[in-house]
Scaffold this motif. Structure first.
Motif, PDB file in Angstrom:
ATOM      1  N   GLU A   1       0.829  -1.203   0.000  1.00  0.00           N
ATOM      2  CA  GLU A   1       0.000   0.000   0.000  1.00  0.00           C
ATOM      3  C   GLU A   1       0.869   1.261   0.000  1.00  0.00           C
ATOM      4  N   ARG A   2       1.948   1.241   0.776  1.00  0.00           N
ATOM      5  CA  ARG A   2       2.830   2.416   0.825  1.00  0.00           C
ATOM      6  C   ARG A   2       3.436   2.689  -0.542  1.00  0.00           C
ATOM      7  N   ILE A   3       3.902   1.643  -1.193  1.00  0.00           N
ATOM      8  CA  ILE A   3       4.523   1.801  -2.513  1.00  0.00           C
ATOM      9  C   ILE A   3       3.518   2.332  -3.528  1.00  0.00           C
ATOM     10  N   LEU A   4       2.301   1.806  -3.485  1.00  0.00           N
ATOM     11  CA  LEU A   4       1.266   2.235  -4.431  1.00  0.00           C
ATOM     12  C   LEU A   4       0.875   3.697  -4.219  1.00  0.00           C
ATOM     13  N   LYS A   5       0.960   4.163  -2.973  1.00  0.00           N
ATOM     14  CA  LYS A   5       0.574   5.540  -2.652  1.00  0.00           C
ATOM     15  C   LYS A   5       1.744   6.518  -2.811  1.00  0.00           C
ATOM     16  N   ALA A   6       2.958   6.005  -2.971  1.00  0.00           N
ATOM     17  CA  ALA A   6       4.130   6.876  -3.095  1.00  0.00           C
ATOM     18  C   ALA A   6       4.024   7.711  -4.374  1.00  0.00           C
ATOM     19  N   PHE A   7       4.676   8.880  -4.366  1.00  0.00           N
ATOM     20  CA  PHE A   7       4.660   9.776  -5.520  1.00  0.00           C
ATOM     21  C   PHE A   7       5.429   9.124  -6.659  1.00  0.00           C
ATOM     22  N   LYS A   8       4.743   8.857  -7.748  1.00  0.00           N
ATOM     23  CA  LYS A   8       5.305   8.044  -8.828  1.00  0.00           C
ATOM     24  C   LYS A   8       6.471   8.692  -9.565  1.00  0.00           C
ATOM     25  N   LEU A   9       6.563  10.035  -9.527  1.00  0.00           N
ATOM     26  CA  LEU A   9       7.633  10.710 -10.257  1.00  0.00           C
ATOM     27  C   LEU A   9       8.926  10.806  -9.451  1.00  0.00           C
ATOM     28  N   ASN A  10       8.887  10.351  -8.190  1.00  0.00           N
ATOM     29  CA  ASN A  10      10.080  10.416  -7.340  1.00  0.00           C
ATOM     30  C   ASN A  10      10.474   9.009  -6.890  1.00  0.00           C
ATOM     31  N   PRO A  11      11.452   8.398  -7.547  1.00  0.00           N
ATOM     32  CA  PRO A  11      11.868   7.039  -7.180  1.00  0.00           C
ATOM     33  C   PRO A  11      12.405   6.919  -5.763  1.00  0.00           C
ATOM     34  N   TYR A  12      12.918   8.023  -5.207  1.00  0.00           N
ATOM     35  CA  TYR A  12      13.369   7.982  -3.814  1.00  0.00           C
ATOM     36  C   TYR A  12      12.188   7.692  -2.895  1.00  0.00           C
ATOM     37  N   ASP A  13      11.043   8.288  -3.204  1.00  0.00           N
ATOM     38  CA  ASP A  13       9.850   8.059  -2.386  1.00  0.00           C
ATOM     39  C   ASP A  13       9.378   6.615  -2.511  1.00  0.00           C
TER      40      ASP A  13
ATOM     41  N   LEU B   1      11.132   3.927  -3.211  1.00  0.00           N
ATOM     42  CA  LEU B   1      12.043   3.029  -2.500  1.00  0.00           C
ATOM     43  C   LEU B   1      12.166   3.401  -1.016  1.00  0.00           C
ATOM     44  N   ASP B   2      11.594   4.571  -0.641  1.00  0.00           N
ATOM     45  CA  ASP B   2      11.658   5.037   0.747  1.00  0.00           C
ATOM     46  C   ASP B   2      13.111   5.078   1.209  1.00  0.00           C
ATOM     47  N   ILE B   3      13.909   5.818   0.424  1.00  0.00           N
ATOM     48  CA  ILE B   3      15.342   5.878   0.691  1.00  0.00           C
ATOM     49  C   ILE B   3      15.821   7.315   0.583  1.00  0.00           C
ATOM     50  N   ASP B   4      16.898   7.636   1.298  1.00  0.00           N
ATOM     51  CA  ASP B   4      17.415   8.999   1.308  1.00  0.00           C
ATOM     52  C   ASP B   4      18.117   9.334  -0.007  1.00  0.00           C
ATOM     53  N   GLU B   5      18.049  10.629  -0.383  1.00  0.00           N
ATOM     54  CA  GLU B   5      18.659  11.069  -1.646  1.00  0.00           C
ATOM     55  C   GLU B   5      20.173  10.907  -1.668  1.00  0.00           C
ATOM     56  N   SER B   6      20.788  10.833  -0.490  1.00  0.00           N
ATOM     57  CA  SER B   6      22.251  10.728  -0.418  1.00  0.00           C
ATOM     58  C   SER B   6      22.738   9.278  -0.510  1.00  0.00           C
ATOM     59  N   SER B   7      21.835   8.348  -0.681  1.00  0.00           N
ATOM     60  CA  SER B   7      22.207   6.924  -0.707  1.00  0.00           C
ATOM     61  C   SER B   7      23.155   6.611  -1.865  1.00  0.00           C
TER      62      SER B   7
END
Length: 228
Positions: free
Chosen positions: A40-52, A54-60
């Motif tokens: 559910e979290r993945i489906l609700k994540a903003f599709k244009l932002n892959p960081y969202d 994957l739920d990962i920090d931009e500095s990864s």
């Protein structure tokens, strides 16, 4: 007469589920529930932002991104998750990992995030050199990271709208060019048909001209002489 030796009791303890079995069962149920929550979290994540997604920090680092993708893809794999849209979530994870693995795409995304951060900091009247751990940012409400995420979303949507408009315009131009080519082909075809018709009627025109000339000559020969 007693022999003094005790014999095993014929009574048996009733079979019951052990605490370990109960814990394992509850663990499996909790795990299944968590898998569905993650889908559910993945489906609700903003599709244009892959960081969202994957739920990962931009500095990864790249290796951290790949590790995160493997963890999540295994966790919500359709074979392990009863959620009806687990395949969709799985595809979103793969797309997000692919985009972040593309150097050019990730650099473009990071540039958009950096621009969003600058715009947000300026909107609060802070110096562009302000760091994320600055007390001024930590004291913001809503939190700075929440505001930044919203700003990034706005900029990414604007970019997507521009991209789609450009595609639409290119398609329209391509359609116009295609129509022009079709008209040119039709014009050449009509000219070729006209030339062919003109050539095929050549003998008819020549015969008509000859007939006209012969008629004119006969009229001249039979012209009445006026006596003087």
């Amino acid at each position: 007469m007693s022999t003094g030796t005790s014999t095993p009791s014929s009574s048996k303890t009733p079979i019951s589920t052990s605490d370990t079995d109960i814990e394992q069962l509850l663990s499996r149920e909790a795990s299944a529930f968590q898998r569905e929550l993650e889908v559910e979290r993945i489906l609700k994540a903003f599709k244009l932002n892959p960081y969202d997604i994957l739920d990962i920090d931009e500095s990864s680092k790249p290796e951290g991104i790949k590790r995160r993708y493997r963890q999540l893809s295994l966790f919500i794999h359709p074979d392990k998750t009863p959620h009806a849209r687990a395949p969709d979530a799985f595809d979103l994870l793969k797309k997000a990992e692919s985009e972040l693995s593309d150097t050019a795409k990730r650099e473009a995304l990071d540039a958009t995030i950096a621009e969003a951060r600058l715009q947000l900091i300026r909107s609060h009247g802070f110096s562009t050199s302000t760091q994320d751990d600055d007390p001024k940012l930590r004291g913001l409400v809503p939190p700075f990271k929440v505001q930044l995420r919203a700003k990034v979303k706005d900029l990414l949507i604007e970019e997507e709208v521009r991209r789609r408009k450009a595609i639409k315009m290119n398609l329209a131009n391509e359609g116009l060019e295609a129509r022009k080519k079709e008209e040119e082909v039709a014009t050449r075809k009509r000219k070729a048909e006209d030339d062919k018709t003109w050539e095929e009627s050549r003998e008819t025109r020549v015969d008509s001209w000859r007939s006209f000339n012969n008629t004119t000559k006969k009229k001249k020969k039979t012209k009445v002489q006026i006596l003087g």
